[in-house]
Design a protein around this motif. Sequence first.
Motif, mmCIF file in Angstrom:
data_model
loop_
_atom_site.group_PDB
_atom_site.id
_atom_site.type_symbol
_atom_site.label_atom_id
_atom_site.label_comp_id
_atom_site.label_asym_id
_atom_site.label_seq_id
_atom_site.Cartn_x
_atom_site.Cartn_y
_atom_site.Cartn_z
ATOM 1 N N LEU A 1 1.030 -1.207 -8.443
ATOM 2 C CA LEU A 1 -0.247 -1.885 -8.630
ATOM 3 C C LEU A 1 -1.374 -1.107 -7.943
ATOM 4 O O LEU A 1 -2.483 -1.006 -8.480
ATOM 5 N N ALA A 2 -1.091 -0.526 -6.774
ATOM 6 C CA ALA A 2 -2.109 0.250 -6.072
ATOM 7 C C ALA A 2 -2.573 1.436 -6.905
ATOM 8 O O ALA A 2 -3.769 1.748 -6.956
ATOM 9 N N VAL A 3 -1.640 2.122 -7.574
ATOM 10 C CA VAL A 3 -1.998 3.254 -8.430
ATOM 11 C C VAL A 3 -2.866 2.785 -9.594
ATOM 12 O O VAL A 3 -3.883 3.418 -9.932
ATOM 13 N N ILE A 4 -2.479 1.684 -10.220
ATOM 14 C CA ILE A 4 -3.259 1.148 -11.343
ATOM 15 C C ILE A 4 -4.691 0.839 -10.897
ATOM 16 O O ILE A 4 -5.672 1.206 -11.556
ATOM 17 N N GLU A 5 -4.809 0.162 -9.746
ATOM 18 C CA GLU A 5 -6.136 -0.191 -9.250
ATOM 19 C C GLU A 5 -6.927 1.057 -8.852
ATOM 20 O O GLU A 5 -8.151 1.126 -9.047
ATOM 21 N N GLY A 6 -6.239 2.045 -8.272
ATOM 22 C CA GLY A 6 -6.919 3.278 -7.901
ATOM 23 C C GLY A 6 -7.482 4.019 -9.107
ATOM 24 O O GLY A 6 -8.616 4.513 -9.078
ATOM 25 N N LEU A 7 -6.688 4.112 -10.177
ATOM 26 C CA LEU A 7 -7.169 4.761 -11.395
ATOM 27 C C LEU A 7 -8.379 4.033 -11.958
ATOM 28 O O LEU A 7 -9.352 4.655 -12.406
ATOM 29 N N THR A 8 -8.323 2.706 -11.911
ATOM 30 C CA THR A 8 -9.444 1.901 -12.403
ATOM 31 C C THR A 8 -10.694 2.139 -11.562
ATOM 32 O O THR A 8 -11.784 2.387 -12.081
ATOM 33 N N ALA A 9 -10.534 2.056 -10.245
ATOM 34 C CA ALA A 9 -11.681 2.210 -9.352
ATOM 35 C C ALA A 9 -12.276 3.604 -9.440
ATOM 36 O O ALA A 9 -13.500 3.768 -9.477
ATOM 37 N N GLY A 10 -11.419 4.625 -9.474
ATOM 38 C CA GLY A 10 -11.926 5.996 -9.539
ATOM 39 C C GLY A 10 -12.699 6.271 -10.808
ATOM 40 O O GLY A 10 -13.777 6.892 -10.780
ATOM 41 N N ALA A 11 -12.169 5.805 -11.944
ATOM 42 C CA ALA A 11 -12.855 6.013 -13.220
ATOM 43 C C ALA A 11 -14.187 5.270 -13.259
ATOM 44 O O ALA A 11 -15.196 5.789 -13.755
ATOM 45 N N ALA A 12 -14.191 4.033 -12.713
ATOM 46 C CA ALA A 12 -15.434 3.259 -12.710
ATOM 47 C C ALA A 12 -16.462 3.877 -11.768
ATOM 48 O O ALA A 12 -17.652 3.933 -12.080
ATOM 49 N N ALA A 13 -16.013 4.360 -10.615
ATOM 50 C CA ALA A 13 -16.941 4.964 -9.651
ATOM 51 C C ALA A 13 -17.539 6.269 -10.179
ATOM 52 O O ALA A 13 -18.644 6.645 -9.795
ATOM 53 N N ALA A 14 -16.801 6.954 -11.056
ATOM 54 C CA ALA A 14 -17.292 8.213 -11.614
ATOM 55 C C ALA A 14 -18.432 7.999 -12.590
ATOM 56 O O ALA A 14 -19.216 8.918 -12.843
ATOM 57 N N ARG A 15 -18.515 6.807 -13.144
ATOM 58 C CA ARG A 15 -19.638 6.520 -14.022
ATOM 59 C C ARG A 15 -20.893 6.319 -13.187
ATOM 60 O O ARG A 15 -20.836 6.062 -11.987
ATOM 61 N N GLU A 16 -22.034 6.427 -13.811
ATOM 62 C CA GLU A 16 -23.299 6.267 -13.093
ATOM 63 C C GLU A 16 -23.387 4.904 -12.446
ATOM 64 O O GLU A 16 -23.968 4.725 -11.383
ATOM 65 N N SER A 17 -22.751 3.896 -13.071
ATOM 66 C CA SER A 17 -22.692 2.550 -12.515
ATOM 67 C C SER A 17 -21.314 1.995 -12.791
ATOM 68 O O SER A 17 -20.663 2.348 -13.774
ATOM 69 N N GLY A 18 -20.846 1.108 -11.928
ATOM 70 C CA GLY A 18 -19.536 0.509 -12.135
ATOM 71 C C GLY A 18 -19.521 -0.535 -13.225
ATOM 72 O O GLY A 18 -18.475 -1.045 -13.582
ATOM 73 N N SER A 19 -20.686 -0.906 -13.760
ATOM 74 C CA SER A 19 -20.724 -1.934 -14.784
ATOM 75 C C SER A 19 -20.269 -1.380 -16.123
ATOM 76 O O SER A 19 -20.180 -0.181 -16.320
ATOM 77 N N GLY A 20 -19.967 -2.270 -17.013
ATOM 78 C CA GLY A 20 -19.535 -1.844 -18.339
ATOM 79 C C GLY A 20 -18.132 -2.293 -18.642
ATOM 80 O O GLY A 20 -17.561 -3.113 -17.940
ATOM 81 N N ALA A 21 -17.553 -1.745 -19.683
ATOM 82 C CA ALA A 21 -16.222 -2.175 -20.107
ATOM 83 C C ALA A 21 -15.189 -1.834 -19.055
ATOM 84 O O ALA A 21 -15.233 -0.792 -18.411
ATOM 85 N N SER A 22 -14.256 -2.743 -18.861
ATOM 86 C CA SER A 22 -13.198 -2.511 -17.892
ATOM 87 C C SER A 22 -12.264 -1.413 -18.370
ATOM 88 O O SER A 22 -11.988 -1.287 -19.551
ATOM 89 N N VAL A 23 -11.798 -0.608 -17.406
ATOM 90 C CA VAL A 23 -10.835 0.424 -17.755
ATOM 91 C C VAL A 23 -9.480 0.121 -17.121
ATOM 92 O O VAL A 23 -8.617 0.963 -17.059
ATOM 93 N N LYS A 24 -9.312 -1.115 -16.625
ATOM 94 C CA LYS A 24 -8.071 -1.465 -15.956
ATOM 95 C C LYS A 24 -6.933 -1.570 -16.963
ATOM 96 O O LYS A 24 -7.008 -2.334 -17.924
ATOM 97 N N PRO A 25 -5.846 -0.822 -16.794
ATOM 98 C CA PRO A 25 -4.712 -0.915 -17.702
ATOM 99 C C PRO A 25 -4.084 -2.308 -17.639
ATOM 100 O O PRO A 25 -4.102 -2.981 -16.610
ATOM 101 N N SER A 26 -3.490 -2.741 -18.736
ATOM 102 C CA SER A 26 -2.927 -4.084 -18.835
ATOM 103 C C SER A 26 -1.807 -4.383 -17.853
ATOM 104 O O SER A 26 -1.630 -5.543 -17.478
ATOM 105 N N PRO A 27 -0.980 -3.408 -17.391
ATOM 106 C CA PRO A 27 0.099 -3.763 -16.461
ATOM 107 C C PRO A 27 -0.385 -4.381 -15.154
ATOM 108 O O PRO A 27 0.413 -4.995 -14.441
ATOM 109 N N ALA A 28 -1.652 -4.233 -14.811
ATOM 110 C CA ALA A 28 -2.133 -4.753 -13.529
ATOM 111 C C ALA A 28 -1.900 -6.252 -13.408
ATOM 112 O O ALA A 28 -1.499 -6.739 -12.345
ATOM 113 N N ALA A 29 -2.138 -6.989 -14.481
ATOM 114 C CA ALA A 29 -2.036 -8.449 -14.421
ATOM 115 C C ALA A 29 -0.618 -8.898 -14.093
ATOM 116 O O ALA A 29 -0.405 -9.781 -13.256
ATOM 117 N N ARG A 30 0.375 -8.290 -14.721
ATOM 118 C CA ARG A 30 1.753 -8.735 -14.453
ATOM 119 C C ARG A 30 2.217 -8.316 -13.061
ATOM 120 O O ARG A 30 2.965 -9.051 -12.411
#
Length: 503
Positions: A345-374
């Motif tokens: 789960l930490a890896v999934i969240e890290g990938l999500t956070a890193g990709a969102a932080a790389a954008r000019e703003s963290g807003s917008g469509a979520s990039v969180k992969p579906s396995p995070a929820a389970r």
Amino acid sequence: MSPNEVGSTVKADVAVVGAGPAGLAAAVAAAEAGSLVAVVDAGAQPGGQFWRHRPETVVPEPDGAGHHGWRSYLELRARFDTARRRGRIIYLPGLQVWMPEKNGTGFTLHTTPTVARARPEHPAVPGAGRAVIAPRLVLCPGGYDRQLPVPGWELPGVMAAGGIQAFLKGNGTLPGRRFVIAGTGPFLLPVAAGIAEAGGRVLAVLESSSVTAWLPHLGAAAMVPEKALEGAEYATVFARHRIPYRTRSIVTEILGEDRTSGVRTAKVDADGRTRPGTEGIYDDVDVVGFGWGFTPQMELPVALGAGTRLDADGSLVGLVDENQESSIPGLFLAGEVTGVGGAVLAVIEGLTAGAAAARESGSGASVKPSPAARHRRFAQAMHRAHPVPAAWQEWLQPDTTVCRCEEVTAGEIRKARETLQARDGRSLKSVTRAGMGWCQGRVCGFAAACLGAGPGAPASAQSLNDAARRPVGAPVSIGELASLETADSWTQATDPVPKGLHT
């Protein structure tokens, strides 16, 4: 030296704190999305606590023995190293953040050297840390073993379960020969298995909960079948080494004079109350390892004012949206600080956070992969199946040490609660000095907060939040404090960063 490294200041598009599963994932995701990433890590090499391994200067190609998810580490590490070679990641090992700042358009991290010194290719300014400046920040500081006091736990030979595992992974050897592992949760299994496979003798694993506690959560468990496979692997190791696994059992006292020599044990009911007539003793014990779950490292998110909540296990964790962005714009959280849920789960969240932080703003469509929820649902089930026993305070005697740094006893904390109305961690710290020592309450803070709340009561979110609020997050020298004014003058004179950002 990179153009983005001027003197003691490093400038990047995204700063990442921590190089464990979440931090590695966040760094590679942000770098591969085109950002320049500065990674600050207290360790001497990437991997964090979960993927801790022997020094690569000694063992340049670790084989991953004793690790789960090693293939995931090798993949992330290869991407991390590639990004470093391409100049997309500035790696700053051997540094810890002692003060984070939120400025008008970004963040400044003031760092100080740790015991794990930086590598030669990234030397710190002699006697000082470095200031890292970035408009977006991803915090992945991880967590540490939660501890509950018992009589005698201040004796040498008592360790955190995670400390035993870190000792084995980092040194390739064991801190003793004969072990008792106690507490609650699945983490006790890999610790005991690792000890046995390394040649140690595990006299018993004492689990305060019961396997039947999982019955209401079978649906959540079924959604992560790989966890069952891990459990089967540990069961095989336990059978091969004949490791006794005792449920509804606890250590009630550590025995010994100048060091640990044994433990007194008892069976408990569902609330953790000892059952008369079930007492037992294990003799000739070198090391006792305790693990009562994990406590997230919340000092940095709290210092920046991030919103928090209580998780299912009673831990204080950070609030995040679907992109792992906190209540502070530009501040992202990943891994244990959003709730203890394991490395996957930490890896999934890290990938999500890193990709969102790389954008000019963290807003917008979520990039969180579906396995995070389970995986998050499984983590919540795990916390409920392996809770801290409600009646654990009844195990303590008045002279039981709670704060080992300041030698504050359970009786002193209870007296402060009843006579001085000191019912939260900060008040207890002021009145009794519990949590005022070297560890700053990282070991005793949870227990002291619970004792302040009263028998059977959980620590409140406010109490834990106040305990985590520290103006100085790590030991720092007077010289480094004095250098802040000089660094500020240098920054204003050279203006190497966007207006509004300064050290």
